[in-house]
Write a protein that holds these residues in place. Structure first.
Motif, mmCIF file in Angstrom:
data_model
loop_
_atom_site.group_PDB
_atom_site.id
_atom_site.type_symbol
_atom_site.label_atom_id
_atom_site.label_comp_id
_atom_site.label_asym_id
_atom_site.label_seq_id
_atom_site.Cartn_x
_atom_site.Cartn_y
_atom_site.Cartn_z
ATOM 1 N N ASP A 217 0.837 -1.206 0.000
ATOM 2 C CA ASP A 217 0.000 0.000 0.000
ATOM 3 C C ASP A 217 0.870 1.254 0.000
ATOM 4 O O ASP A 217 0.561 2.248 -0.677
ATOM 5 N N PRO B 276 3.659 1.435 -3.888
ATOM 6 C CA PRO B 276 3.098 0.807 -5.091
ATOM 7 C C PRO B 276 4.170 0.679 -6.188
ATOM 8 O O PRO B 276 4.835 1.675 -6.504
ATOM 9 N N GLN C 271 4.713 -1.895 -11.858
ATOM 10 C CA GLN C 271 3.815 -2.921 -12.408
ATOM 11 C C GLN C 271 3.587 -4.008 -11.360
ATOM 12 O O GLN C 271 4.556 -4.524 -10.790
ATOM 13 N N TYR C 272 2.303 -4.306 -11.123
ATOM 14 C CA TYR C 272 1.984 -5.356 -10.139
ATOM 15 C C TYR C 272 2.229 -6.735 -10.743
ATOM 16 O O TYR C 272 2.100 -6.938 -11.955
ATOM 17 N N ARG D 156 5.539 -6.998 -5.034
ATOM 18 C CA ARG D 156 4.803 -6.397 -6.162
ATOM 19 C C ARG D 156 3.386 -6.959 -6.294
ATOM 20 O O ARG D 156 2.721 -6.732 -7.301
ATOM 21 N N PRO E 20 -0.493 -7.100 -5.944
ATOM 22 C CA PRO E 20 -1.525 -6.061 -5.765
ATOM 23 C C PRO E 20 -2.135 -6.127 -4.363
ATOM 24 O O PRO E 20 -2.363 -7.224 -3.841
ATOM 25 N N ASN F 156 -5.088 -5.733 -3.326
ATOM 26 C CA ASN F 156 -6.349 -6.486 -3.288
ATOM 27 C C ASN F 156 -6.096 -7.986 -3.187
ATOM 28 O O ASN F 156 -6.861 -8.718 -2.544
ATOM 29 N N ARG F 157 -5.034 -8.446 -3.823
ATOM 30 C CA ARG F 157 -4.695 -9.870 -3.764
ATOM 31 C C ARG F 157 -4.260 -10.243 -2.332
ATOM 32 O O ARG F 157 -4.608 -11.303 -1.824
ATOM 33 N N ASP G 35 -7.954 -9.612 -12.608
ATOM 34 C CA ASP G 35 -7.339 -8.285 -12.546
ATOM 35 C C ASP G 35 -7.398 -7.788 -11.099
ATOM 36 O O ASP G 35 -8.348 -7.114 -10.697
ATOM 37 N N TRP G 36 -6.361 -8.124 -10.325
ATOM 38 C CA TRP G 36 -6.402 -7.842 -8.890
ATOM 39 C C TRP G 36 -6.175 -6.380 -8.542
ATOM 40 O O TRP G 36 -6.282 -5.991 -7.388
ATOM 41 N N VAL G 37 -5.891 -5.576 -9.555
ATOM 42 C CA VAL G 37 -5.800 -4.131 -9.286
ATOM 43 C C VAL G 37 -7.217 -3.560 -9.168
ATOM 44 O O VAL G 37 -7.476 -2.681 -8.352
ATOM 45 N N ALA G 38 -8.128 -4.126 -9.957
ATOM 46 C CA ALA G 38 -9.501 -3.600 -9.976
ATOM 47 C C ALA G 38 -10.461 -4.407 -9.104
ATOM 48 O O ALA G 38 -11.397 -3.853 -8.535
#
Lengths: 145, 280
Positions: free
Chosen positions: B145, B148, B151-152, B159, B161, B163-164, B229-232
């Motif tokens: 957090d 960042p 690139q995740y 690296r 994400p 959310n993951r 897509d763990w970024v979203a």
């Protein structure tokens, strides 16, 4: 003073010793005396007449025999039951291996997975037969007693 | 009929709990033994298993299988003790099983895994946040957090994400809730099949448990797939939404039990003989 349990101190309860304090309390406490009268009236009302007592005993015996027969019938394990258990056991083992990724790792083949599942299915079927035999034995014992 | 959530006596609780835990342990050990034997015999290992590696693997499998085996515990509760309070006993047994699963997969497994890596020189690079216990995952979450990357990348500790990481933190807790629900489902399945022959009843419960477990696993697998897509995608939602499957199953079984066991008011109003139990 706290009133005693009238059910426990009536003479009608076979095998129950009524102590002197209990008798004295029933003689002096109007509420407990009324309870005692109600209990005795209820018992008299539900007590069957002596002439129909043998018929009721016979009916009771028939019902108990029917229950025992039904329990024995319920405990029987048919061959189809064992096959279904073997199939479900094999599916459960295959699902457990597949979900933990065992087959995806190098070296494991479909044949090995099938063999493992079949082994688990055989164990499940064997356990099912054992449980069925135990229940059948228990049902027979209950019927004899 | 027996109430849905009545207070059990202490003796009934202890007996019900003992039956539930015994059945769960038997099923867990059986399934874990099948998995471990299969993996040991059939799967090629890159290097011989050390004691810690083997211990970590078994602990991980125990943690994974226990919530699914909780179903057998629920079946055993109703099979042995149809007294009041079965639902409360099932909830308590499910909670105990879930906590054991959490401890096994989130504490014992990562600590043993870390101990197995301890003699490797690059352990600090491989596990910069220490063992992946909940505390380690929290450290990782705070780091990703606060820092960042450009690139995740899922699978790379620094690296991953956020959310993951949140998903990995919440999934074990969701599995504790699944243990409770699965124990209740076992109880409901046993109650629903009470009028069948003993053999058919065992098979019926096994089929319901297998179908329910697979349904939850498929939902959880799809929701937490690494390629999403763990970024979203929300990790918290992905961890908890699959519980809708056992919840829905519990509702369906509950309605079926109500239908079978309850006195139908409408039948009572329509019938000349008054209300009567249905399906018995």
């Amino acid at each position: 003073m706290t009133c005693p349990d009238v059910f426990r101190i009536t003479d009608d309860d076979v095998g129950t010793e009524v102590d002197a304090d209990g008798r004295e309390h029933l003689g002096t406490c109007p509420a407990c005396h009324l309870d005692l009268l109600v209990i005795r009236s209820a018992r008299e009302a539900f007590e069957p007449e002596p002439e129909i007592r043998p018929d009721l005993d016979h009916l009771n015996e028939l019902v108990m025999r029917r229950i025992a027969e039904r329990r024995i019938q319920r405990a029987i394990v048919r061959p189809a039951d064992v096959w279904v258990t073997a199939l479900l056991g094999a599916l459960t083992a295959a699902a457990a291996i597949l979900t933990t990724g065992g087959h995806l790792q190098p070296g494991a083949t479909t044949l090995e997975l099938t063999l493992a599942a079949a082994g688990a299915g055989a164990v499940a079927a064997w356990a099912h037969r054992l449980a069925g035999r135990r229940e059948h034995t228990l049902a027979l014992q209950a019927a004899r007693t | 009929m027996t109430g849905w959530f009545e207070r059990p006596t202490a003796a009934a609780s202890m007996a019900g709990m003992a039956h539930a835990l015994k059945a769960t342990i038997v099923w867990t050990l059986g399934l874990v033994a099948a998995i471990v034997v299969f993996v040991t015999v059939a799967v090629d290992q890159p290097q011989p298993w050390s004691g810690w590696t083997w211990f970590a693997y078994v602990a991980g499998q125990l943690g994974f299988v226990l919530p699914f085996a909780a179903f057998a515990g629920g079946v055993a509760i109703w099979g042995r003790n149809t007294a009041v309070g079965s639902t409360a006993i099932a909830v308590l047994a499910g909670l105990l099983i879930g906590l054991a699963s959490y401890a096994s997969s989130e504490v014992v497994n990562p600590l043993a895994e870390y101990a197995a890596l301890a003699d490797q020189p690059d352990v600090a690079d491989m596990r910069p946040f220490g063992p992946s216990t909940p505390a380690g995952k929290l450290r990782q979450l705070r780091f990703v957090d606060a820092n960042p990357p450009g690139q995740y990348r899922v699978g790379h500790e620094t690296r991953t994400p956020p959310n993951r990481v949140r998903l990995l933190l919440h999934v074990p807790a969701a599995f504790v809730v699944f243990s409770i629900l699965n124990c209740l489902l076992g109880l409901y399945a046993s109650r629903l099949t009470a009028t069948l022959r003993d053999a058919s009843r065992r098979n019926g419960c096994l089929a319901i448990g297998l179908a329910g477990g697979l349904g939850f696993f498929v939902a959880a697998y799809a929701a937490s797939h690494p390629n999403r897509d763990w970024v979203a995608v929300s990790g918290v939602a992905a961890a908890w939404i699959p519980l809708a499957v056992p919840l829905l199953e519990a509702m369906v079984l509950g309605v079926m039990i109500r239908y079978r066991e309850d006195v139908s008011v409408f039948d009572g109003l329509n019938s000349r003989n008054g209300p009567h139990p249905r399906g018995t």
